[in-house]
Design an enzyme around this catalytic site. Sequence first.
Site, short mmCIF file in Angstrom:
data_model
loop_
_atom_site.label_atom_id
_atom_site.label_comp_id
_atom_site.label_asym_id
_atom_site.label_seq_id
_atom_site.Cartn_x
_atom_site.Cartn_y
_atom_site.Cartn_z
N GLU A 1 14.32 2.67 1.39
CA GLU A 1 13.84 2.14 0.11
C GLU A 1 14.33 3.02 -1.03
OE1 GLU A 1 9.60 1.73 0.29
OE2 GLU A 1 9.65 0.37 2.00
N ARG B 1 4.85 -0.23 7.90
CA ARG B 1 5.86 0.77 7.57
C ARG B 1 7.21 0.21 7.98
NH1 ARG B 1 4.48 3.99 3.96
NH2 ARG B 1 5.69 5.77 4.72
N HIS C 1 8.15 -3.16 -1.73
CA HIS C 1 6.99 -2.32 -1.37
C HIS C 1 5.91 -2.44 -2.44
CE1 HIS C 1 5.88 1.50 1.11
NE2 HIS C 1 4.81 0.80 0.79
#
Length: 317
Positions: A255, A226, A274
């Site tokens: 993000e 994370r 990601h």
Amino acid sequence: MTPPVPTVLVLDADPPPRLGRLTGRARIVHTDPDGLAARLPSADVLLVWDFASHAVRGAWPGEGPRPRWVHTASAGVDHLLCPELVASDTVVTNARGVFDLPVAEYVAALVLAIAKDLPRTLDLQRERTWRHREGRRVAGTRACVVGSGPIGRAIVRTLKALGVTTALVGRVPRTGVHGPDDLDRLMSRADWVIAAAPLTEQTYGMFDAHRFGVMQPSACFINVGRGPLVDEDALVQALTRRWIAAAALDVLATEPLPADSPLWEAPGLLVSPHMSGDTVGWRDELGAQFVDLYERWAAGRSLLNVVDKRRGYVPGH
């Protein structure tokens, strides 16, 4: 009288999930974040398909009933847990099992790419420059994998196949797993430090200036866990000052990563959007997993992948 079918509320993302197998067995209602709070009281089940959204945190508190079961199409659950949800009797499940091998493969690809200097090879090719260099041998190197869940264990298995000596660090020490007290020692000896831990109060910001300071100057840091596990300013400093040789981030605190972020220009840093767990067909796998869980739930059977809401992850590993 036939009892009403349960209502499944889907917090949507594009493309929406394929739930055709539930036709006639569930009433599917779709919502965006703005409509979530108003629809929660009438839902039996909430499917958080938009796993990047934090809308559940804001919508859950309030009057009225709430879903008995919440499933998120992600491994992490920090984006939806709030005190009211944690304190409730609502069951939370996650997408454990879908991303393990893809993430492990991605980590192996990063290790090989960095060891063999592939980013620089591509740059030189674009420049039409022939420049011989020497790569690093991966076999015989050491890795410290932080996070002893299914993803962390898959990373360990994959790196071992490359000849990498691995140490796995978890919340508590047990057979085959080191505890947090061993982390600094293991990081100081590792060529590769790989973060694959869940985001909890204990892990937030755990990779800071101190931790980067104990790493070897030739070592590389990789985060597929994370984003907030990492103090990103400290990482930029560590790379700029050559405390460590390289890093790769597939998850970021913000993000998408803003265009003005200093991470884009940090020396030796690979940034990816990601995507480490996202392989062709991954959304279909997530949809099928939810349908399988729904069938268990509707039949009164125990659910799989049940999250310990106070710990923030699925226990038992």
